[in-house]
Motif scaffolding. Structure first.
Motif, PDB file in Angstrom:
ATOM      1  N   ILE A   1       0.841  -1.195   0.000  1.00 21.92           N
ATOM      2  CA  ILE A   1       0.000   0.000   0.000  1.00 21.92           C
ATOM      3  C   ILE A   1       0.885   1.257   0.000  1.00 21.92           C
ATOM      4  O   ILE A   1       1.795   1.386   0.809  1.00 21.92           O
ATOM      5  CB  ILE A   1      -0.922   0.027   1.231  1.00 21.92           C
ATOM      6  N   VAL A   2       0.579   2.170  -0.894  1.00 21.09           N
ATOM      7  CA  VAL A   2       1.316   3.433  -0.984  1.00 21.09           C
ATOM      8  C   VAL A   2       0.811   4.410   0.078  1.00 21.09           C
ATOM      9  O   VAL A   2      -0.389   4.539   0.304  1.00 21.09           O
ATOM     10  CB  VAL A   2       1.151   4.061  -2.376  1.00 21.09           C
ATOM     11  N   GLY A   3       1.732   5.117   0.721  1.00 23.84           N
ATOM     12  CA  GLY A   3       1.364   6.130   1.698  1.00 23.84           C
ATOM     13  C   GLY A   3       2.609   6.817   2.219  1.00 23.84           C
ATOM     14  O   GLY A   3       3.731   6.389   1.947  1.00 23.84           O
ATOM     15  N   GLY A   4       2.437   7.890   2.970  1.00 29.15           N
ATOM     16  CA  GLY A   4       3.579   8.638   3.478  1.00 29.15           C
ATOM     17  C   GLY A   4       4.060   9.668   2.468  1.00 29.15           C
ATOM     18  O   GLY A   4       3.729   9.621   1.284  1.00 29.15           O
ATOM     19  N   THR A   5       4.868  10.617   2.942  1.00 30.16           N
ATOM     20  CA  THR A   5       5.267  11.753   2.114  1.00 30.16           C
ATOM     21  C   THR A   5       6.048  11.338   0.869  1.00 30.16           C
ATOM     22  O   THR A   5       5.692  11.708  -0.258  1.00 30.16           O
ATOM     23  CB  THR A   5       6.110  12.734   2.953  1.00 30.16           C
ATOM     24  N   PHE A   6       7.117  10.563   1.027  1.00 35.83           N
ATOM     25  CA  PHE A   6       7.948  10.207  -0.124  1.00 35.83           C
ATOM     26  C   PHE A   6       7.157   9.406  -1.147  1.00 35.83           C
ATOM     27  O   PHE A   6       7.169   9.695  -2.354  1.00 35.83           O
ATOM     28  CB  PHE A   6       9.166   9.407   0.329  1.00 35.83           C
ATOM     29  N   SER A   7       6.474   8.377  -0.676  1.00 38.76           N
ATOM     30  CA  SER A   7       5.748   7.490  -1.576  1.00 38.76           C
ATOM     31  C   SER A   7       4.645   8.227  -2.318  1.00 38.76           C
ATOM     32  O   SER A   7       4.469   8.083  -3.534  1.00 38.76           O
ATOM     33  CB  SER A   7       5.157   6.334  -0.761  1.00 38.76           C
ATOM     34  N   THR A   8       3.889   9.047  -1.591  1.00 41.99           N
ATOM     35  CA  THR A   8       2.773   9.770  -2.208  1.00 41.99           C
ATOM     36  C   THR A   8       3.259  10.785  -3.229  1.00 41.99           C
ATOM     37  O   THR A   8       2.732  10.876  -4.350  1.00 41.99           O
ATOM     38  CB  THR A   8       1.932  10.470  -1.122  1.00 41.99           C
ATOM     39  N   MET A   9       4.281  11.555  -2.873  1.00 43.80           N
ATOM     40  CA  MET A   9       4.784  12.560  -3.801  1.00 43.80           C
ATOM     41  C   MET A   9       5.458  11.924  -5.011  1.00 43.80           C
ATOM     42  O   MET A   9       5.435  12.490  -6.115  1.00 43.80           O
ATOM     43  CB  MET A   9       5.734  13.515  -3.075  1.00 43.80           C
TER      44      MET A   9
ATOM     45  N   ASP B   1       8.513   2.731  -1.178  1.00 42.00           N
ATOM     46  CA  ASP B   1       7.381   2.984  -2.063  1.00 42.00           C
ATOM     47  C   ASP B   1       6.068   2.483  -1.469  1.00 42.00           C
ATOM     48  O   ASP B   1       4.992   3.002  -1.796  1.00 42.00           O
ATOM     49  CB  ASP B   1       7.611   2.310  -3.425  1.00 42.00           C
ATOM     50  N   HIS B   2       6.159   1.474  -0.606  1.00 42.37           N
ATOM     51  CA  HIS B   2       4.972   0.913   0.056  1.00 42.37           C
ATOM     52  C   HIS B   2       5.323   0.721   1.533  1.00 42.37           C
ATOM     53  O   HIS B   2       5.569  -0.395   1.981  1.00 42.37           O
ATOM     54  CB  HIS B   2       4.578  -0.424  -0.573  1.00 42.37           C
ATOM     55  N   PRO B   3       5.358   1.803   2.293  1.00 44.55           N
ATOM     56  CA  PRO B   3       5.951   1.771   3.630  1.00 44.55           C
ATOM     57  C   PRO B   3       5.266   0.811   4.599  1.00 44.55           C
ATOM     58  O   PRO B   3       4.041   0.665   4.604  1.00 44.55           O
ATOM     59  CB  PRO B   3       5.803   3.225   4.113  1.00 44.55           C
ATOM     60  N   LYS B   4       6.080   0.191   5.416  1.00 45.19           N
ATOM     61  CA  LYS B   4       5.580  -0.662   6.496  1.00 45.19           C
ATOM     62  C   LYS B   4       4.598   0.116   7.371  1.00 45.19           C
ATOM     63  O   LYS B   4       3.532  -0.399   7.740  1.00 45.19           O
ATOM     64  CB  LYS B   4       6.770  -1.150   7.314  1.00 45.19           C
ATOM     65  N   ARG B   5       4.947   1.364   7.663  1.00 47.84           N
ATOM     66  CA  ARG B   5       4.105   2.187   8.536  1.00 47.84           C
ATOM     67  C   ARG B   5       2.695   2.332   7.964  1.00 47.84           C
ATOM     68  O   ARG B   5       1.704   2.290   8.709  1.00 47.84           O
ATOM     69  CB  ARG B   5       4.755   3.564   8.706  1.00 47.84           C
ATOM     70  N   THR B   6       2.578   2.500   6.650  1.00 48.52           N
ATOM     71  CA  THR B   6       1.270   2.706   6.040  1.00 48.52           C
ATOM     72  C   THR B   6       0.372   1.499   6.248  1.00 48.52           C
ATOM     73  O   THR B   6      -0.825   1.634   6.522  1.00 48.52           O
ATOM     74  CB  THR B   6       1.424   3.010   4.544  1.00 48.52           C
ATOM     75  N   SER B   7       0.926   0.296   6.132  1.00 51.39           N
ATOM     76  CA  SER B   7       0.102  -0.890   6.332  1.00 51.39           C
ATOM     77  C   SER B   7      -0.409  -0.975   7.771  1.00 51.39           C
ATOM     78  O   SER B   7      -1.558  -1.383   8.005  1.00 51.39           O
ATOM     79  CB  SER B   7       0.871  -2.158   5.953  1.00 51.39           C
TER      80      SER B   7
END
Length: 301
Positions: free
Chosen positions: A124-132, A227-233
């Motif tokens: 899953i995509v999320g967070g500043t780097f991945s989203t931008m 690109d698909h951060p652990k934190r986002t999941s």
């Protein structure tokens, strides 16, 4: 392979597996089509487990028609999928997707809750780097091209040239859309990729996740998968009541390895997905998932 008209555009799709199997819709990420490496392999493994897998080329992917509407590109795809499932008469379905397909699948579940029995998502995509980063992948080059060279400039971009090559109708469709409308839609879609408070994944406000009530499986992002951060999941798990979060069935650095192999022409970024088949089959059939499963609705401290 077949095609059907949805919202004025043709959508290419196919079924894999037994006709009497439970239907699982499998949605990949990026602007990759249903035939991109790793996707057919996962579909085949699910079909071998008795499932009837619906593969589809989303608008602006594979051999389907180019379309531009909706709050975001993922909203457009989610609406298209809902109408596709209704037109084919195969609902309700198990909705499964990874990377951008995870976002599309979550939105499909929100927009068409009556069509979904279970939800499974990963990468899953999320967070500043991945989203931008997604803004650069999906929108910024398009805006530069259309502002500098009109719709002909868009047609010369590799991603859109590939869509025309796969489906020659798309050239005329883009010309008919025109530069002004193309730029207007891209500006709207860009907003999804501007990081915002209380928006864990691009374009989906956190409060909407409370509307997801079906059994949900979330496969955790890799340790250093930026690109698909652990934190986002973990955050999505916290937002979906009763969801289950599990460790990935592939190595922690599987995404990084797959990207490197893809750049070298030796594989696909989705090659690791085949390894999720046993886990997904257990989840779809209502068996306990694991190892590494968390108790429903609880996150590690």
């Amino acid at each position: 392979m077949a095609e059907i008209e949805i919202n004025g555009g043709r959508v290419v799709y196919e079924f894999v597996g037994p006709d009497d199997g439970e239907v699982v819709v499998l949605t990949p990420g990026g602007r990759f089509g249903k035939d991109h490496g790793g996707v057919p392999e996962l579909a085949g493994a699910l079909a071998a487990g008795g499932k009837r897998v619906l593969l589809w080329d989303r608008p602006n992917c594979g051999a389907s028609d180019v379309q531009l509407f909706g709050t975001s590109e993922s909203h457009m795809r989610a609406e298209t999928l809902g109408l596709l499932v209704e037109e084919l008469g195969v609902g309700p379905v198990v909705a499964a997707g990874g990377s951008g397909g995870a976002r599309d699948t979550i939105l499909f579940t929100l927009l068409f809750p009556e069509l979904v029995t279970r939800l499974a998502v990963w990468s899953i995509v999320g967070g500043t780097f991945s989203t931008m980063s997604l803004a650069g992948v999906y929108v910024l080059n398009e805006l530069r091209a259309v502002r500098m060279s009109g719709i002909e400039g868009v047609l010369r971009l590799p991603a859109w040239a590939e869509l025309v090559e796969a489906n020659p109708r798309n050239r005329d469709r883009l010309l008919a859309i025109g530069a002004e409308e193309f730029e207007r839609v891209m500006n709207r879609w860009l907003d999804a990729y501007v990081p915002k408070p209380n928006e864990v994944i691009p374009g989906v406000p956190d409060w909407q996740f409370a509307d997801i009530t079906v059994p949900t499986l979330i496969i955790r992002g890799g340790e250093k998968d930026f690109d698909h951060p652990k934190r986002t999941s973990f955050e999505v798990h916290a937002l979906i009541r009763g969801s289950v979060l599990v460790d990935p069935p592939w190595p922690e650095d599987a995404w990084e390895r797959a990207v490197e192999a893809s750049f070298a022409g030796k594989g696909s970024v989705f090659d690791p997905w085949r390894q999720a088949a046993p886990l997904l089959l257990d989840f779809v059939d209502g068996r306990e998932v694991g190892p590494g499963a968390l108790a429903p609705g609880r996150a590690r401290g």
